[in-house]
Design a protein around this motif. Sequence first.
Motif, PDB file in Angstrom:
ATOM      1  N   LYS A 284       0.828  -1.199   0.000  1.00 38.94           N
ATOM      2  CA  LYS A 284       0.000   0.000   0.000  1.00 38.94           C
ATOM      3  C   LYS A 284       0.865   1.252   0.000  1.00 38.94           C
ATOM      4  CE  LYS A 284      -4.009  -2.047   2.338  1.00 38.94           C
ATOM      5  NZ  LYS A 284      -4.837  -2.035   3.564  1.00 38.94           N
TER       6      LYS A 284
ATOM      7  N   LEU B 156       1.090   4.292  -2.771  1.00 43.27           N
ATOM      8  CA  LEU B 156       0.939   5.693  -2.386  1.00 43.27           C
ATOM      9  C   LEU B 156       2.147   6.521  -2.804  1.00 43.27           C
ATOM     10  CD1 LEU B 156      -0.639   5.321   1.168  1.00 43.27           C
ATOM     11  CD2 LEU B 156      -1.766   6.142  -0.906  1.00 43.27           C
TER      12      LEU B 156
ATOM     13  N   THR C 129       1.826   7.135  -6.624  1.00 47.95           N
ATOM     14  CA  THR C 129       0.537   7.550  -7.178  1.00 47.95           C
ATOM     15  C   THR C 129       0.131   8.901  -6.611  1.00 47.95           C
ATOM     16  OG1 THR C 129      -0.110   5.221  -7.323  1.00 47.95           O
ATOM     17  CG2 THR C 129      -1.868   6.858  -7.490  1.00 47.95           C
ATOM     18  N   ASP C 130      -0.431   9.729  -7.472  1.00 44.76           N
ATOM     19  CA  ASP C 130      -0.990  10.997  -7.032  1.00 44.76           C
ATOM     20  C   ASP C 130      -2.320  10.716  -6.324  1.00 44.76           C
ATOM     21  OD1 ASP C 130      -1.223  13.968  -7.069  1.00 44.76           O
ATOM     22  OD2 ASP C 130      -2.985  13.474  -8.281  1.00 44.76           O
ATOM     23  N   SER C 131      -2.425  11.121  -5.080  1.00 48.42           N
ATOM     24  CA  SER C 131      -3.576  10.741  -4.262  1.00 48.42           C
ATOM     25  C   SER C 131      -4.891  11.344  -4.768  1.00 48.42           C
ATOM     26  CB  SER C 131      -3.350  11.159  -2.808  1.00 48.42           C
ATOM     27  OG  SER C 131      -3.132  12.570  -2.720  1.00 48.42           O
TER      28      SER C 131
ATOM     29  N   THR D 198      -5.736  12.237  -8.118  1.00 48.93           N
ATOM     30  CA  THR D 198      -6.177  11.785  -9.447  1.00 48.93           C
ATOM     31  C   THR D 198      -5.997  10.292  -9.680  1.00 48.93           C
ATOM     32  OG1 THR D 198      -3.978  12.260 -10.361  1.00 48.93           O
ATOM     33  CG2 THR D 198      -5.601  14.040 -10.401  1.00 48.93           C
ATOM     34  N   ASN D 199      -5.257   9.609  -8.786  1.00 49.62           N
ATOM     35  CA  ASN D 199      -4.988   8.166  -8.923  1.00 49.62           C
ATOM     36  C   ASN D 199      -4.234   7.809 -10.200  1.00 49.62           C
ATOM     37  OD1 ASN D 199      -6.120   7.271  -6.468  1.00 49.62           O
ATOM     38  ND2 ASN D 199      -8.168   7.367  -7.339  1.00 49.62           N
TER      39      ASN D 199
ATOM     40  N   HIS E 162      -0.048   8.258 -11.991  1.00 51.33           N
ATOM     41  CA  HIS E 162       1.318   8.336 -11.490  1.00 51.33           C
ATOM     42  C   HIS E 162       1.681   9.759 -11.072  1.00 51.33           C
ATOM     43  CE1 HIS E 162       1.973   4.282 -12.760  1.00 51.33           C
ATOM     44  NE2 HIS E 162       1.797   4.547 -14.052  1.00 51.33           N
TER      45      HIS E 162
ATOM     46  N   LYS F 235      -9.359  16.271 -11.051  1.00 53.92           N
ATOM     47  CA  LYS F 235      -9.731  14.855 -11.077  1.00 53.92           C
ATOM     48  C   LYS F 235     -10.513  14.523 -12.348  1.00 53.92           C
ATOM     49  CE  LYS F 235     -11.581  11.234  -8.121  1.00 53.92           C
ATOM     50  NZ  LYS F 235     -12.099  10.473  -9.257  1.00 53.92           N
TER      51      LYS F 235
ATOM     52  N   ASP G 190      -9.498  11.793 -15.160  1.00 56.46           N
ATOM     53  CA  ASP G 190     -10.426  10.746 -15.605  1.00 56.46           C
ATOM     54  C   ASP G 190     -10.614  10.787 -17.115  1.00 56.46           C
ATOM     55  OD1 ASP G 190     -10.721   9.933 -13.004  1.00 56.46           O
ATOM     56  OD2 ASP G 190     -12.578  11.058 -12.662  1.00 56.46           O
TER      57      ASP G 190
ATOM     58  N   LYS H 274      -7.537   9.142 -18.683  1.00 51.69           N
ATOM     59  CA  LYS H 274      -7.544   7.676 -18.555  1.00 51.69           C
ATOM     60  C   LYS H 274      -8.556   7.042 -19.513  1.00 51.69           C
ATOM     61  CE  LYS H 274      -7.914   7.895 -13.990  1.00 51.69           C
ATOM     62  NZ  LYS H 274      -8.057   7.485 -12.565  1.00 51.69           N
TER      63      LYS H 274
END
Length: 586
Positions: A279, A283, A286-288, A290-291, A293, A341, A345, A348
């Motif tokens: 985990k 973290l 990963t960018d918290s 936008t989820n 990298h 965000k 999205d 992605k």
Amino acid sequence: MKKKTLVPLIIFLLGICLVGLIVYKTDTHEKAERHTTAQLNATTYGERIKNEIISGIEITNTLEQILTSEDGEINHFDTIAENIISGSIASIQLAPDGIVTDIYPANGNEAGKIDLLHDKDRKEISCYARDHHTIITQGPFEFKQGGLGIAVRNPVYLKDENGQEYFWGFTIVILRIPDIFSDSIDAISNFGYEYRLSKTDTPWSDTYTIIEQSDGEMIHPVSYSFTIGEENWIFEVTPENGWRNTTLIAIIIGFFTLILLLLCGLTRMWLVSKENKNKFQILAHTDSLTNIHNRYRFDELAEEMIDKNPKEHFIAALLDIDDFKFINDIYGHVYGDRALKNLADNMKAFFPHDVVLGRNGGDEFCILLPNYTFKEAEELFQEFTKIPKTFTYKGKEYPFYISLGYAEYPTFAPNYAQLMRCADAALYEIKLHGKNGCMAYRKGLQSGVRKQLGFAFKDIAEHLPGAFIIYKADKKDDELFYANHEFLHMTGYKNIDEFFKLTKKRFRNLIREDEQQQIESSIWEQIDSGNENDYIHFHLRKADGSYLSVLDHGRIVESPQYGRVFYVLFMDWEDMHIHYKDKFSE
């Protein structure tokens, strides 16, 4: 629970196999090392034993030289023998025609005066020595006084008055065993070796007789062979404690078994912490918000991909939200985060799965497209920038727009770092061209200047009225950097690209030719004298080739990227006259 028991058990069993392998490898290595060392000692001390025996044999050569020089006679034999005999020599003898006639010391050696060529025990080997012109050794045999010895017989040949060679007889020395090579034997024993010295019974025999040996058992000895005359000798050694280092093996087994038990004990703790560790790793990469990298992970993956496929084409892109500060200021940071965000999205959902996406920080994002060229990327990015992007505020959707710059590897950049700088330069350029779009990097764009000059440009464009330009304050290279929309409108240029093209990015090309020298001299005269650049009147060239009478006011500022630059504000000379004329008439 089952996994926590099974995994340590598997580790223990594998560990036992590994310990066994380590013990086997160590034992094999130690044996090889001991064999190498033993072989080296056998060679070294075998050679020394050979030399020690030969040094005793040299006495027979000395007697031979005397006989040769004295025509087969040795006067004062006892005196000569007394001078050359040593403690490891039992006796020195002369045997003309094979019959021993002279022995030193004579006392106790009377039985040694025998006919060597006809004695049943000495005949065969003595005749061999005579007929083959070779030194022979015979023994070991016991002395009547006690101890062992070896007889060395050296056949001597002289020439008669006709120059014909004939057999004179033997010069003989009796060596004490093991006195003749005791130094070597003592040394090899002190090094912890058992030893054995053997020689062939006769020059024509393959049967070996032991000359001297230690008391211990010889297990798989190493050996060194040498020849004296035509007889073969062999010196063998083996470690007293055998070839295996049992102490070292015991230490290794104990040490690695302890390590194995500790490892099995820690495995359970590792299994418990593994989930949390995974985990944390996610973290960390990963960018918290936008989820996707973060920049660190994006750089890591992008560099790795390019390094592994240096001949492939890659497209790197940098993009950010236009006027993102405005969104934060008007709607609040929570809604600014929603815009970020939503943008992530969209990325992605739009780009292929093999594309690497990352967030640099703030409102800036990065993209790496593998196996893409400029032409393919252009269609993709044009489509992406046109897709509507919104965030919701109090139930209502509000649009936002992005600017994107991209560059191709290896067309314009030999490595990843330069590729990102080129993409940054392209992003800066699209910002200068009005934002809300995308642009490819091309030669001539300056990289790394968006943060240094972009903010200042924005402030000037939004808050200062009037037409202005920025150019380098250099007498020889007055390069144009920027012109705002009001200046372009006033001079009739369609856009900044046309402005740069028609002026060749030179400020002097904006001045009417007959005024160029005077105006430039006036500007630099004021600068060199330390005065502020005052208002200057001249005729400014427009896009259609006509001229506009203007008044300019310039100010020099220091740019961290370009050094000294001019910020120049232009005013229409005629408009000013009309304006102030109306003011004065009031």
